[in-house]
Design a protein around this motif. Structure first.
Motif, PDB file in Angstrom:
ATOM      1  N   GLY A  81       0.801  -1.225   0.000  1.00  0.00           N
ATOM      2  CA  GLY A  81       0.000   0.000   0.000  1.00  0.00           C
ATOM      3  C   GLY A  81       0.833   1.275   0.000  1.00  0.00           C
ATOM      4  O   GLY A  81       0.273   2.370   0.032  1.00  0.00           O
ATOM      5  N   ILE A  82       2.151   1.147  -0.039  1.00  0.00           N
ATOM      6  CA  ILE A  82       3.030   2.313  -0.074  1.00  0.00           C
ATOM      7  C   ILE A  82       3.226   2.724  -1.528  1.00  0.00           C
ATOM      8  O   ILE A  82       3.527   1.888  -2.391  1.00  0.00           O
ATOM      9  CB  ILE A  82       4.397   1.999   0.563  1.00  0.00           C
ATOM     10  N   VAL A  83       3.056   4.017  -1.796  1.00  0.00           N
ATOM     11  CA  VAL A  83       3.236   4.555  -3.143  1.00  0.00           C
ATOM     12  C   VAL A  83       4.382   5.558  -3.114  1.00  0.00           C
ATOM     13  O   VAL A  83       4.403   6.466  -2.274  1.00  0.00           O
ATOM     14  CB  VAL A  83       1.947   5.228  -3.653  1.00  0.00           C
ATOM     15  N   GLY A  84       5.333   5.393  -4.018  1.00  0.00           N
ATOM     16  CA  GLY A  84       6.435   6.344  -4.151  1.00  0.00           C
ATOM     17  C   GLY A  84       6.304   7.138  -5.425  1.00  0.00           C
ATOM     18  O   GLY A  84       5.707   6.675  -6.410  1.00  0.00           O
ATOM     19  N   VAL A  85       6.836   8.351  -5.412  1.00  0.00           N
ATOM     20  CA  VAL A  85       6.788   9.199  -6.604  1.00  0.00           C
ATOM     21  C   VAL A  85       8.194   9.672  -6.956  1.00  0.00           C
ATOM     22  O   VAL A  85       9.052   9.849  -6.085  1.00  0.00           O
ATOM     23  CB  VAL A  85       5.854  10.416  -6.422  1.00  0.00           C
ATOM     24  N   GLY A  86       8.413   9.857  -8.243  1.00  0.00           N
ATOM     25  CA  GLY A  86       9.690  10.352  -8.733  1.00  0.00           C
ATOM     26  C   GLY A  86       9.480  11.282  -9.910  1.00  0.00           C
ATOM     27  O   GLY A  86       8.360  11.414 -10.417  1.00  0.00           O
ATOM     28  N   GLU A  87      10.555  11.912 -10.347  1.00  0.00           N
ATOM     29  CA  GLU A  87      10.482  12.886 -11.437  1.00  0.00           C
ATOM     30  C   GLU A  87      11.573  12.614 -12.455  1.00  0.00           C
ATOM     31  O   GLU A  87      12.726  12.360 -12.101  1.00  0.00           O
ATOM     32  CB  GLU A  87      10.638  14.307 -10.889  1.00  0.00           C
ATOM     33  N   VAL A  88      11.184  12.677 -13.722  1.00  0.00           N
ATOM     34  CA  VAL A  88      12.105  12.497 -14.842  1.00  0.00           C
ATOM     35  C   VAL A  88      12.362  13.844 -15.500  1.00  0.00           C
ATOM     36  O   VAL A  88      11.420  14.575 -15.830  1.00  0.00           O
ATOM     37  CB  VAL A  88      11.511  11.528 -15.887  1.00  0.00           C
ATOM     38  N   LEU A  89      13.628  14.182 -15.710  1.00  0.00           N
ATOM     39  CA  LEU A  89      13.973  15.390 -16.443  1.00  0.00           C
ATOM     40  C   LEU A  89      13.693  15.129 -17.927  1.00  0.00           C
ATOM     41  O   LEU A  89      14.520  14.566 -18.632  1.00  0.00           O
ATOM     42  CB  LEU A  89      15.445  15.746 -16.220  1.00  0.00           C
ATOM     43  N   ALA A  90      12.518  15.521 -18.358  1.00  0.00           N
ATOM     44  CA  ALA A  90      12.071  15.298 -19.736  1.00  0.00           C
ATOM     45  C   ALA A  90      11.562  16.629 -20.263  1.00  0.00           C
ATOM     46  O   ALA A  90      10.353  16.844 -20.355  1.00  0.00           O
ATOM     47  CB  ALA A  90      10.979  14.238 -19.773  1.00  0.00           C
ATOM     48  N   ARG A  91      12.488  17.517 -20.577  1.00  0.00           N
ATOM     49  CA  ARG A  91      12.096  18.879 -20.950  1.00  0.00           C
ATOM     50  C   ARG A  91      11.122  18.898 -22.131  1.00  0.00           C
ATOM     51  O   ARG A  91      10.246  19.744 -22.209  1.00  0.00           O
ATOM     52  CB  ARG A  91      13.339  19.694 -21.308  1.00  0.00           C
ATOM     53  N   PHE A  92      11.334  17.961 -23.049  1.00  0.00           N
ATOM     54  CA  PHE A  92      10.496  17.894 -24.243  1.00  0.00           C
ATOM     55  C   PHE A  92      10.131  16.439 -24.515  1.00  0.00           C
ATOM     56  O   PHE A  92      10.778  15.524 -24.010  1.00  0.00           O
ATOM     57  CB  PHE A  92      11.217  18.514 -25.441  1.00  0.00           C
ATOM     58  N   SER A  93       9.088  16.214 -25.303  1.00  0.00           N
ATOM     59  CA  SER A  93       8.634  14.870 -25.695  1.00  0.00           C
ATOM     60  C   SER A  93       8.381  13.964 -24.493  1.00  0.00           C
ATOM     61  O   SER A  93       8.865  12.823 -24.433  1.00  0.00           O
ATOM     62  CB  SER A  93       9.657  14.216 -26.630  1.00  0.00           C
ATOM     63  N   PRO A  94       7.601  14.400 -23.510  1.00  0.00           N
ATOM     64  CA  PRO A  94       7.406  13.588 -22.303  1.00  0.00           C
ATOM     65  C   PRO A  94       6.682  12.274 -22.567  1.00  0.00           C
ATOM     66  O   PRO A  94       6.888  11.299 -21.835  1.00  0.00           O
ATOM     67  CB  PRO A  94       6.586  14.505 -21.397  1.00  0.00           C
ATOM     68  N   LYS A  95       5.853  12.219 -23.603  1.00  0.00           N
ATOM     69  CA  LYS A  95       5.148  10.973 -23.888  1.00  0.00           C
ATOM     70  C   LYS A  95       6.108   9.869 -24.319  1.00  0.00           C
ATOM     71  O   LYS A  95       5.877   8.692 -24.061  1.00  0.00           O
ATOM     72  CB  LYS A  95       4.074  11.212 -24.959  1.00  0.00           C
ATOM     73  N   ALA A  96       7.212  10.263 -24.953  1.00  0.00           N
ATOM     74  CA  ALA A  96       8.208   9.268 -25.343  1.00  0.00           C
ATOM     75  C   ALA A  96       8.869   8.653 -24.108  1.00  0.00           C
ATOM     76  O   ALA A  96       9.105   7.443 -24.050  1.00  0.00           O
ATOM     77  CB  ALA A  96       9.266   9.911 -26.254  1.00  0.00           C
ATOM     78  N   TYR A  97       9.169   9.485 -23.119  1.00  0.00           N
ATOM     79  CA  TYR A  97       9.732   8.990 -21.865  1.00  0.00           C
ATOM     80  C   TYR A  97       8.733   8.072 -21.155  1.00  0.00           C
ATOM     81  O   TYR A  97       9.107   7.018 -20.622  1.00  0.00           O
ATOM     82  CB  TYR A  97      10.083  10.142 -20.940  1.00  0.00           C
ATOM     83  N   ALA A  98       7.473   8.498 -21.125  1.00  0.00           N
ATOM     84  CA  ALA A  98       6.455   7.699 -20.446  1.00  0.00           C
ATOM     85  C   ALA A  98       6.316   6.327 -21.098  1.00  0.00           C
ATOM     86  O   ALA A  98       6.186   5.298 -20.412  1.00  0.00           O
ATOM     87  CB  ALA A  98       5.119   8.441 -20.462  1.00  0.00           C
ATOM     88  N   GLU A  99       6.371   6.294 -22.418  1.00  0.00           N
ATOM     89  CA  GLU A  99       6.281   5.006 -23.117  1.00  0.00           C
ATOM     90  C   GLU A  99       7.489   4.126 -22.796  1.00  0.00           C
ATOM     91  O   GLU A  99       7.350   2.911 -22.588  1.00  0.00           O
ATOM     92  CB  GLU A  99       6.176   5.226 -24.627  1.00  0.00           C
ATOM     93  N   LEU A 100       8.671   4.715 -22.741  1.00  0.00           N
ATOM     94  CA  LEU A 100       9.872   3.962 -22.393  1.00  0.00           C
ATOM     95  C   LEU A 100       9.742   3.335 -21.007  1.00  0.00           C
ATOM     96  O   LEU A 100      10.074   2.158 -20.802  1.00  0.00           O
ATOM     97  CB  LEU A 100      11.092   4.889 -22.447  1.00  0.00           C
ATOM     98  N   ILE A 101       9.239   4.105 -20.060  1.00  0.00           N
ATOM     99  CA  ILE A 101       9.075   3.593 -18.697  1.00  0.00           C
ATOM    100  C   ILE A 101       8.076   2.441 -18.665  1.00  0.00           C
ATOM    101  O   ILE A 101       8.329   1.385 -18.065  1.00  0.00           O
ATOM    102  CB  ILE A 101       8.631   4.726 -17.757  1.00  0.00           C
ATOM    103  N   GLU A 102       6.944   2.621 -19.325  1.00  0.00           N
ATOM    104  CA  GLU A 102       5.872   1.631 -19.206  1.00  0.00           C
ATOM    105  C   GLU A 102       6.096   0.398 -20.066  1.00  0.00           C
ATOM    106  O   GLU A 102       5.575  -0.672 -19.748  1.00  0.00           O
ATOM    107  CB  GLU A 102       4.535   2.297 -19.510  1.00  0.00           C
ATOM    108  N   THR A 103       6.888   0.517 -21.143  1.00  0.00           N
ATOM    109  CA  THR A 103       7.105  -0.656 -21.998  1.00  0.00           C
ATOM    110  C   THR A 103       8.427  -1.366 -21.719  1.00  0.00           C
ATOM    111  O   THR A 103       8.515  -2.588 -21.869  1.00  0.00           O
ATOM    112  CB  THR A 103       7.055  -0.264 -23.491  1.00  0.00           C
ATOM    113  N   SER A 104       9.464  -0.620 -21.307  1.00  0.00           N
ATOM    114  CA  SER A 104      10.780  -1.232 -21.113  1.00  0.00           C
ATOM    115  C   SER A 104      11.166  -1.419 -19.651  1.00  0.00           C
ATOM    116  O   SER A 104      11.806  -2.410 -19.300  1.00  0.00           O
ATOM    117  CB  SER A 104      11.857  -0.396 -21.818  1.00  0.00           C
ATOM    118  N   LEU A 105      10.803  -0.470 -18.788  1.00  0.00           N
ATOM    119  CA  LEU A 105      11.206  -0.553 -17.392  1.00  0.00           C
ATOM    120  C   LEU A 105      10.178  -1.281 -16.525  1.00  0.00           C
ATOM    121  O   LEU A 105      10.542  -2.096 -15.674  1.00  0.00           O
ATOM    122  CB  LEU A 105      11.465   0.846 -16.825  1.00  0.00           C
TER     123      LEU A 105
END
Length: 380
Positions: free
Chosen positions: A52-76
């Motif tokens: 039940g513990i939720v952690g949050v973090g931040e990615v330095l993604a100045r531009f194209s944030p959807k590309a980073y989000a896809e990388l996280i959800e498909t590869s990581l």
């Protein structure tokens, strides 16, 4: 239950990883040698566990944030689900192996967001703020500097300088660019306006070649500026070494580094006086490695924040509180939605008093995310 489970407690298994691509319009444009920024992005990473513990973090993604989000959800994410969130080092290595090649770029920035979230989980599970979990110096407040006087016309630069002085900042960063003659004139002008009691530093954002940087560096030294930040491109390590020999002002860099090995050369030969990793680019784990390596060589640690959000700022404050060679932390004064709206913690520029900032004391990062704000800022 075996002896290991009794001594360490049951595993905290990762049940979900969600990447939120966010975009903001800055209340006031940031103007550097790179240009004028009206809008920037980031990715907020949410890591859920079976406890039940939720952690949050931040990615330095100045531009194209959807590309980073896809990388996280498909590869990581597939490498994280079902794993013990406490095994941060093992998870970092697993995520690193999701792409081959030299460490850097989008992959390490994406890992950074997950890494911060895992430290947040660890702190919450232990009932300790990350600063205490890191087991360091134990500072309760940290020194900060105002960022920044933009590369704008004289009248606007004067207003920005006077604003920061009026807000009680004893240390202020100034953005610098070309032409060199104008930069040197700005350096002298702002020193006269600030007086000798205000500490000033300069950030050039790679504006110069070596000869230009030498000329600007000499002007900074003559006017008592406390560092010259990123005068050259980060790959130009030989240029930094030559610049160190030919001007007296301390050199600062490191926000462009993804991993500790990329800081090694200029730290080991002490070309840099200050190392400035960005936790939203490198994560807490790798930033700590960089800062610890710098400490071995008597090089200071000064967290870079820039146009990032409240998670980056808060994680940086925890590192600053813990690490022995901490000098001063950037306090970005843009009051952007990423700093102002995303959590229950006010931006550092509003909480600081006379250039000092309290370190959060609640478990983990010590912030609560406003999920309505996340919805408003999410890129569709």
């Amino acid at each position: 239950m075996d002896s290991m489970q009794r001594s360490t407690g049951p595993a905290i298994l990762i049940s979900d990883v969600i990447a939120h691509p966010l975009s903001q319009t800055l209340p006031k444009p940031t103007v550097t040698s790179w240009g004028t920024y009206h809008k920037v992005s980031m990715v907020l990473v949410e890591v859920h566990t079976d406890a039940g513990i939720v952690g949050v973090g931040e990615v330095l993604a100045r531009f194209s944030p959807k590309a980073y989000a896809e990388l996280i959800e498909t590869s990581l994410k597939p490498r994280l689900i079902g794993q013990d969130a406490r095994n941060i080092g093992a998870l970092w290595q697993s995520m690193r192996r999701s792409l081959s090649g030299r460490a850097g770029g989008m992959l390490i920035e994406a890992i950074a967001g997950v890494d911060i979230a895992l430290w947040d989980i660890m702190g919450k599970a232990a009932g300790m703020p990350i600063a205490k979990l890191l087991g360091g110096i134990g500072r309760e407040t940290i020194e900060v500097y105002a960022a920044a006087v933009n590369w704008v016309d004289d009248a606007e630069a004067d207003r920005e300088l006077e604003r920061y002085i009026g807000e009680g900042f004893p240390r202020i960063k100034v953005k610098m660019a070309n032409p060199v003659r104008e930069a040197c004139r700005r350096i002298e002008r702002l020193r006269k306006r600030a007086g000798d009691d205000i500490e000033l530093c300069v950030d050039a954002n790679w504006a110069y070649d070596l000869d230009q940087a030498i000329e600007v560096g000499r002007a900074l030294s003559a006017n008592g500026y406390f560092w010259f930040e990123e005068p050259l491109a980060p790959e130009n390590e030989q240029g930094y070494e030559e610049l160190r020999k030919r001007c007296d002002v301390p050199l600062a860099a490191g926000e462009s580094n993804f991993t500790a090995d990329q800081a090694q050369r200029l730290v080991a030969n002490r070309t840099l006086s200050i190392l400035q990793p960005d936790v939203a680019r490198a994560g807490i784990s790798e930033t700590r490695r960089m800062a610890d390596y710098a400490a071995l060589h008597d090089v200071g640690y000064a967290p870079h924040i820039g146009m990032s959000g409240i998670i980056c700022e808060t994680a940086s404050a925890h590192l600053a509180a813990a690490l022995p060679n901490f000098r001063v932390m950037e306090c970005e004064c843009d009051l952007s939605p990423f700093k102002r709206d995303l959590s229950d913690l006010a931006p550092g520029c509003l909480r600081q008093k006379n250039g000092r900032l309290d370190v959060p004391t609640r478990p983990g990062l010590g912030i609560e995310i406003d999920w309505d704000a996340v919805k408003r800022l999410r890129v569709q």
